[in-house]
Scaffold this active site. Structure first.
Site, mmCIF file in Angstrom:
data_model
loop_
_atom_site.group_PDB
_atom_site.id
_atom_site.type_symbol
_atom_site.label_atom_id
_atom_site.label_comp_id
_atom_site.label_asym_id
_atom_site.label_seq_id
_atom_site.Cartn_x
_atom_site.Cartn_y
_atom_site.Cartn_z
ATOM 1 C CD1 TRP A 15 -2.327 1.663 2.493
ATOM 2 C CD2 TRP A 15 -2.652 1.790 0.302
ATOM 3 N NE1 TRP A 15 -3.247 2.663 2.258
ATOM 4 C CE2 TRP A 15 -3.474 2.757 0.915
ATOM 5 C CE3 TRP A 15 -2.674 1.686 -1.095
ATOM 6 C CZ2 TRP A 15 -4.307 3.618 0.198
ATOM 7 C CZ3 TRP A 15 -3.512 2.534 -1.823
ATOM 8 C CH2 TRP A 15 -4.311 3.485 -1.182
ATOM 9 C CE LYS A 105 -7.777 1.528 4.972
ATOM 10 N NZ LYS A 105 -8.495 0.940 3.816
ATOM 11 N N GLY A 133 -10.309 4.217 2.582
ATOM 12 C CA GLY A 133 -11.357 3.940 1.608
ATOM 13 C C GLY A 133 -11.113 2.624 0.907
ATOM 14 C CB ALA A 137 -1.669 -2.029 -2.915
ATOM 15 C CE LYS A 189 -10.415 -2.186 5.402
ATOM 16 N NZ LYS A 189 -9.548 -2.926 4.453
ATOM 17 C CB THR A 246 -12.135 -5.405 2.664
ATOM 18 O OG1 THR A 246 -11.743 -4.061 2.414
ATOM 19 C CG2 THR A 246 -10.962 -6.148 3.247
ATOM 20 N NE ARG A 253 -1.961 -7.344 3.604
ATOM 21 C CZ ARG A 253 -1.853 -6.130 3.086
ATOM 22 N NH1 ARG A 253 -1.565 -5.984 1.807
ATOM 23 N NH2 ARG A 253 -2.030 -5.054 3.829
ATOM 24 C CG ASN A 254 -7.615 -8.164 6.818
ATOM 25 O OD1 ASN A 254 -7.108 -8.447 7.888
ATOM 26 N ND2 ASN A 254 -7.333 -7.033 6.187
#
Length: 338
Positions: A15, A105, A133, A137, A189, A246, A253-254
């Site tokens: 990012w 974040k 937001g 990336a 999130k 997301t 990744r999450n």
């Protein structure tokens, strides 16, 4: 015509590197701090970051460094380090920049502090803004259209300084003065994305994922409002917009972490093997503890926390579905919950 002022980016993960690439599009010099010496060498020697963003060919106006003292002359610095080390990294700055834009974040484990609280202590004298937001990336680095919230603790005067420095033809910031709301949207999130990944890993279907997004958003609103965030902020790009992105793609990744957990992978093994940070895994316990402290019911967050602690994903989901039936919308006199 004078060349635009150099802007700094601290953190050369995917990012941070993407933001540096985006900021270089108007020809300005960008100073990018990297923790790893091999990343500094790769960016300066070959204009690439093969470790974190191998798909991007970086602009020659991006210069990498491992020395935080090099940021002393800069007035605008974006911070994109993992949330759990943000305070430590900022403490290494020789001079607080005028404008410090937080792009990390998360919630600090142990203290339960939001990133703006960490930054105000570590970089006194800086005006704090939060950029958040729906942003993958690799898309930002490729110049694909992106819109974000830029929440300015310094209000409109800070926005008038930062917006021209950050906005690009395909990167559009929208103004807010709700720093807390912008941070909460980004932190919560990430945890909800893990939950959606678990749903995918357990093959529970699209209905379940849509329901989880909606009920997770209700948790985000309750938590945000308890901490003073504006509901309008959480309904925007940095809340609902980021949540939808997301929770819908393995590019997250999450989400990918949650999918592996749903398929039965061991949480400790997954975290040990990940070079890039799934920030939601660190945020989940801090968020659950903070929600309890404020008396906010967040059963989906609690479920993610339990799975990360080693409980069976299938068992946790079964218990979540067995919760008492309730009204969808909380009303005065009715106990809140999800």
């Amino acid at each position: 015509m004078n060349k635009p002022a150099t802007i700094g980016v601290i953190g050369a993960g995917a990012w941070g590197t993407a933001l540096a690439q985006m900021l270089s599009q108007d020809g300005r010099d960008v100073l990018l701090w990297a923790y790893e010496a091999e990343v500094v060498e790769a960016i300066n020697g070959g204009h690439r970051n093969p470790l974190y963003l191998p798909s991007a060919s970086l602009a020659p106006t991006i210069r990498a460094t491992g020395d935080l003292a090099a940021f002393a002359p800069l007035d605008t610095v974006l911070v994109v380090t993992p949330a759990q080390v943000l305070g430590k990294v900022l403490a290494g700055l020789a001079r607080p920049p005028r404008d410090l834009v937080l792009c990390s974040k998360g919630i600090e484990v142990g203290s339960g502090r939001l990133m703006n609280e960490v930054a105000r202590e570590a970089s006194p004298g800086s005006e704090i803004a939060v950029l958040s937001g729906p942003t993958f990336a690799h898309e930002v680095a490729s110049g694909l259209p992106t819109a974000v919230t830029l929440a300015c603790g310094g209000g409109e005067p800070q926005w008038e300084r930062l917006a021209p420095a950050i906005a690009r033809p395909a990167f559009r910031p929208y103004y807010s003065d709700d720093v807390v709301g912008a941070e909460i949207g980004g932190a919560v999130k990430n945890v909800l994305a893990i939950a959606c990944g678990v749903v995918e890993g357990l093959a529970l279907g699209q209905n379940a994922r849509a329901a989880l997004i909606a009920r997770g958003y209700a948790e985000m609103l309750r938590f945000g409002e308890a901490l003073g965030a504006q509901g309008e902020t959480l309904a925007g790009l940095c809340g609902l917009g980021d949540l939808v992105l997301t929770c819908s793609s393995t590019s997250s990744r999450n989400f990918s972490l949650g999918k592996a957990l749903g398929q039965g992978a061991d949480p400790a093994t997954l975290m040990a093997d990940r070079r890039t940070v799934a920030e939601g895994a660190h945020t989940a316990p801090a968020l659950a503890a903070l929600a309890n402290r404020h008396g906010v019911a967040m059963p989906i967050v609690a479920a993610v926390n339990a799975i990360l602690a080693g409980e069976s994903a299938g068992k946790v989901v079964t218990e979540l579905l067995a919760r008492p039936l309730k009204a969808e919308r909380d009303s005065p006199g009715r106990e809140v919950g999800a």
